[in-house]
Design a protein around this motif. Structure first.
Motif, mmCIF file in Angstrom:
data_model
loop_
_atom_site.group_PDB
_atom_site.id
_atom_site.type_symbol
_atom_site.label_atom_id
_atom_site.label_comp_id
_atom_site.label_asym_id
_atom_site.label_seq_id
_atom_site.Cartn_x
_atom_site.Cartn_y
_atom_site.Cartn_z
ATOM 1 N N ALA A 72 0.832 -1.386 -0.026
ATOM 2 C CA ALA A 72 -0.030 0.067 -0.180
ATOM 3 C C ALA A 72 0.896 1.081 0.130
ATOM 4 O O ALA A 72 1.669 1.432 1.006
ATOM 5 N N LEU A 77 -2.945 0.457 -4.075
ATOM 6 C CA LEU A 77 -2.438 -1.218 -3.483
ATOM 7 C C LEU A 77 -1.889 -1.885 -5.023
ATOM 8 O O LEU A 77 -2.262 -1.568 -5.990
ATOM 9 N N LEU A 99 -3.951 -3.136 6.810
ATOM 10 C CA LEU A 99 -4.497 -4.155 5.748
ATOM 11 C C LEU A 99 -4.436 -5.624 6.604
ATOM 12 O O LEU A 99 -3.601 -5.982 7.435
ATOM 13 N N ALA A 108 -9.291 -3.764 4.119
ATOM 14 C CA ALA A 108 -8.627 -2.561 4.373
ATOM 15 C C ALA A 108 -9.328 -1.550 5.205
ATOM 16 O O ALA A 108 -10.699 -1.118 4.915
#
Length: 326
Positions: A72, A77, A99, A108
């Motif tokens: 991330a 992502l 996450l 998330a």
């Protein structure tokens, strides 16, 4: 390195550890400030393994079901299939605070947009659910229930199909929710403590201090909670049912990132002050150092493939991500 392992048969109970009183004598300080990683020095040793380019990465996780590495960088992502090398990117409504992965899906927490996002790691399809209060971490307890740590108000809420059913309030800085057995526990970074929570009523049990500045935690296959004390530079291990600190081991170098390999019983800890990662065997009565490897700079996050033991270490300052099999 000097070893120190303390078995805490009598630990300080934090009755009201998650109190709303700023002058609670059990708090580490009257001014609550979460611990942070060190600013890494320039690299002096080549990182182990292979380094791939990547923008600054805030969070890293790995899903063994789909063999997917997730990085991330802000709201973006990057999903990499570590078997085929295929890569996909997807953009979330806002940057995630945390996450978690399970059975081919990513969960998330998006505090800035008051949402939880679910990502199918096979297709990169994103579905969002509105959760007011700024969710900072979430885990699925079963197919219907999700435990969510909220920023404002500072609470942990149990959602059943999106509807709140129980809430633990009067926390200070809930940052992670952990499941161990039939129970859940919250890591509070401001009070640097771990507190059990009843998922049916939201009632809080007696919490325990987690060092001087706990930042990250995982559960192991023994239903223990492994916690990084970044400010105190230690690795802590708590048994659950009841919650008792069992191990306290020095980890110099400002530890921060943490991943657990259940196949090899290794706790991997990144050292942000020295650009290293250390693997501790935690199967015995005390942690035993098995590996120490040089990393990229600012190694704030790490994930591990439990099948192969491969490590994925990501830099928060743009130095890329590192792939190494010890």
């Amino acid at each position: 390195m000097r070893r120190l392992v303390i078995t805490c048969l009598i630990a300080t109970l934090l009755t009201g550890c998650a109190t709303d009183k700023p002058n609670d004598p059990l708090q580490v300080t009257d001014t609550l400030t979460a611990a942070t990683p060190a600013t890494s020095p320039p690299a002096t040793t080549a990182p182990a393994g292979t380094v791939h380019p990547a923008p600054p990465v805030q969070h890293t996780t790995y899903d063994p079901t789909t063999h997917t590495l997730v990085l991330a960088s802000g709201p973006t992502l990057t999903l990499t299939n570590t078997t085929t090398g295929a890569q996909q990117t997807t953009t979330l409504p806002s940057a995630p605070a945390a996450l978690t992965t399970q059975n081919g899906h990513l969960l998330a927490a998006l505090p800035d947009s008051d949402q939880l996002a679910r990502v199918d790691l096979r297709t990169a399809e994103v579905r969002t659910t509105t959760v007011p209060g700024g969710p900072v971490h979430a885990i699925d307890l079963d197919t219907e229930r999700t435990a969510v740590a909220l920023r404002n108000p500072a609470t942990v809420t149990i959602l059943r199909n999106g509807t709140p059913t129980a809430t633990a309030d009067n926390l200070q800085g809930p940052a992670q929710v952990l499941a161990a057995g039939q129970d859940i526990y919250v890591l509070d970074r401001l009070t640097t403590a771990i507190t059990p929570i009843n998922t049916t009523t939201g009632a809080k049990g007696a919490g325990l201090r987690a060092g001087d500045g706990a930042t990250n935690a995982v559960t192991d296959r023994y239903q223990r909670i492994l916690t990084i004390d970044t400010r105190g530079q230690e690795l802590l291990a708590f048994s659950t049912d009841p919650l008792v600190m069992k191990q306290r081991y020095p980890v110099p170098g400002t530890p921060y990132g943490l991943a657990y390999d259940p196949t090899r019983d290794l706790a991997w800890v990144t050292l942000t002050a020295t650009n290293e990662i250390v693997g501790y065997d935690i199967a015995g009565g005390e942690p035993t150092e098995r590996h120490r490897l040089p990393t990229i700079t600012q190694p704030n996050s790490v994930a591990v493939d439990p099948q192969t033991g491969t490590l994925y270490i990501a830099s928060a300052n743009g130095a890329g991500y590192q792939v190494v099999t010890p």
